[in-house]
Design an enzyme around this catalytic site. Structure first.
Site, PDB file in Angstrom:
ATOM      1  CG  HIS A 109      -0.265   0.331   2.513  1.00 17.91           C
ATOM      2  ND1 HIS A 109      -0.092   1.619   2.977  1.00 17.91           N
ATOM      3  CD2 HIS A 109       0.298  -0.481   3.446  1.00 17.91           C
ATOM      4  CE1 HIS A 109       0.531   1.580   4.139  1.00 17.91           C
ATOM      5  NE2 HIS A 109       0.789   0.320   4.446  1.00 17.91           N
ATOM      6  CB  CYS A 110       1.139   4.239  -1.895  1.00 16.51           C
ATOM      7  SG  CYS A 110      -0.445   4.508  -2.727  1.00 16.51           S
ATOM      8  CB  VAL A 111      -0.167   8.158   0.867  1.00 15.02           C
ATOM      9  CG1 VAL A 111      -0.933   9.109   1.785  1.00 15.02           C
ATOM     10  CG2 VAL A 111       1.335   8.383   1.009  1.00 15.02           C
ATOM     11  CB  THR A 112      -4.536   7.299  -1.039  1.00 14.65           C
ATOM     12  OG1 THR A 112      -3.917   7.229  -2.333  1.00 14.65           O
ATOM     13  CG2 THR A 112      -4.216   8.637  -0.397  1.00 14.65           C
ATOM     14  NE  ARG A 113      -3.268   6.056  -6.024  1.00 19.24           N
ATOM     15  CZ  ARG A 113      -2.742   6.458  -7.153  1.00 19.24           C
ATOM     16  NH1 ARG A 113      -2.436   5.574  -8.079  1.00 19.24           N
ATOM     17  NH2 ARG A 113      -2.503   7.730  -7.386  1.00 19.24           N
TER      18      ARG A 113
END
Length: 482
Positions: free
Chosen positions: A27-31
């Protein structure tokens, strides 16, 4: 009501074909970033029906589920438990599931993988620098003086916060060294050492190099009387440590393959650091510093020659670049501009683009009169965009309905042209949204705020106006995000 993250993860997992269809997950910051074995098994409509999911799409072979900052970490934790997976990095997912990429896509991927982990440190530093900038600005709060001059007791606090703010930028090569070495397959600790080497206090500060060069007083290392290496540091520089980390990682990997295990701990680290350090200071550093100067000068010259065209294109196209992931290139360019020219004119336009997307999503809050879930998504995602996280607004509200996205692009472009014609620049990378004014040079803050108003009003009004046309055609209902 508190979200049931385990149930959300289970719903997503079922909609993408079950745990047997998932190779890796990160995962990244939002996804959520998913490497899937067979993307044809994905029921995208069902994915979007899951609670908190604001959108889903495939990009370069990686399936991405937009959830939002904070929530994505909790959903991910439950997701990997249910799928029986080990935690993975975004780079590992891209390597596992990514399609064959062209050279530009590969370059963007490298920058994305390197800078994503260190973005929080850079943003926090920029925000703190912005606060200190306000305290030390003459005439902003007190006529003819700064707040510190008016209230001397603030000096100690200013000094402390200033030190905290500067740390990430002074030691930026160490942060990049850690992240880049990890990305290239080397030992992170050696990457940190290499980054610190490039900003060692025995080296001439990079910001004083220009003056020393003009005066012919650049200190050097005399190597056995054969040649000299300039004693110059690379504070705030990106390209030197990126290149050095790449070289370091490949030297270390080569040595580990050929040095016997019994003496690896003794031989590999010291050989890697000595060879890379020598190359970094003698060849790589000077060459990449020159390349960085050329890039920064070229961008500045283009915007000085045709500022309206440059700003119009950047303001118009930044949001679509976020969709493709290519926006990660601009962080490196911003940092290079700050290092070479003490300011960046690109980052303020980025902040306005984010605000514009938030304004369009906020307008959709009024458009979705009778749909509580859509209203909730529009309101929360607009707030997120106003504070620099645009993916929920773009993928959850604006892109599915199209016209809010286009309205935001237009508002962003107009605002970008306005601030560019007024020479608005940022001295640091901060929060790319409403708090962005803190990173703007104080004599241009009021002009930037006018730009913010433009980025708020035009998308908001355009979205409301266009919504009437689309509602008549019934297209908003067809484009609703579940």
């Amino acid at each position: 009501m508190k979200a049931d993250y385990r149930q959300i993860a289970a719903d997503i997992l079922e909609a993408i074909g079950g745990k047997d269809n998932v190779d890796k997950a990160a995962h990244c910051v939002t996804r959520l970033r998913l490497s899937l074995k067979d993307q044809s098994l994905v029921n995208e409509a069902k994915v979007k029906e899951a609670d908190l999911v604001k959108g889903a799409f495939e990009n370069s072979g990686v399936y991405q589920v937009v959830i939002g900052a904070g929530d994505v970490e909790r959903v991910y934790a439950e997701f990997i438990k249910l799928a029986g997976l080990e935690a993975a990095t975004v780079a590992e997912v891209k390597s596992s599931g990514g399609k064959k990429m062209n050279p530009l896509q590969k370059l963007v991927k490298v920058f994305s993988d390197v800078f994503m982990p260190i973005i929080p440190a850079i943003i926090v530093a920029g925000l703190l620098m912005g606060i200190n900038n306000l305290l030390a600005s003459e005439g902003l709060f007190v006529e003819g003086a700064t707040l510190i001059e008016e209230y001397p007791n603030l000096q100690g606090l200013w000094d402390l916060v200033n030190m905290m703010a500067n740390t990430a930028f002074v030691f930026l090569p160490a942060l990049v060294g850690w992240s880049a070495t990890k990305r290239f397959g080397g030992s992170e600790v050696l990457g940190i050492v290499m980054g610190l080497l490039l900003v060692h206090p025995d080296l001439l500060n990079a910001w004083g190099y220009g003056q020393a060069a003009l005066e012919g007083e650049v200190p050097t290392f005399n190597i056995l009387g054969l040649f000299e290496i300039e004693k110059v540091g690379y504070q705030g520089q990106i390209l030197p440590i990126l290149a050095a980390a790449f070289i370091l990682s490949h030297i270390e990997i080569f040595l580990k393959k050929h040095v016997p295990n019994a003496i690896q701990l003794l031989v590999v680290p010291i050989t890697t650091i000595v060879i890379t350090g020598f190359l970094a200071l003698s060849i790589v550093g000077p060459l990449t510093r020159g390349l960085g100067n050329v890039i920064a000068t070229g961008i500045v010259n283009v915007f000085e020659a045709v500022p309206v065209v440059g700003a119009l294109l950047f303001g118009l196209l930044y949001a679509p670049l976020v969709v493709t992931g290519m926006h990660h290139l601009f962080l490196a360019i911003d940092l290079q501009l700050i290092a070479e020219t003490n300011g960046t004119f690109l980052w303020p336009m980025l902040a306005l683009s984010n605000i514009a997307q938030g304004a369009a999503a906020l307008a959709m809050f009024l458009v979705f009169k009778h749909d509580a879930k859509q209203k909730s998504m529009a309101s929360t995602s607009s707030i997120s965009a106003f504070f620099g996280i645009t993916e929920p607004a773009m993928f959850g509200v604006n892109l599915p309905n199209k016209f809010p996205f286009y309205s935001a692009m237009i508002g962003s472009a107009v605002a970008a042209v306005f601030i560019t014609l007024n020479d608005v620049q940022a001295f640091a990378v901060g929060v790319g949204g409403l708090p962005g004014f803190l990173s703007i040079f104080t004599d241009k803050i009021l002009i930037f705020i006018v730009g913010m108003v433009i980025a708020l009003v035009i998308p908001f009004v355009l979205t409301l106006a266009l919504s009437k046309r689309y509602m008549k055609k019934g297209e908003i209902e067809q484009n609703k995000v579940a």
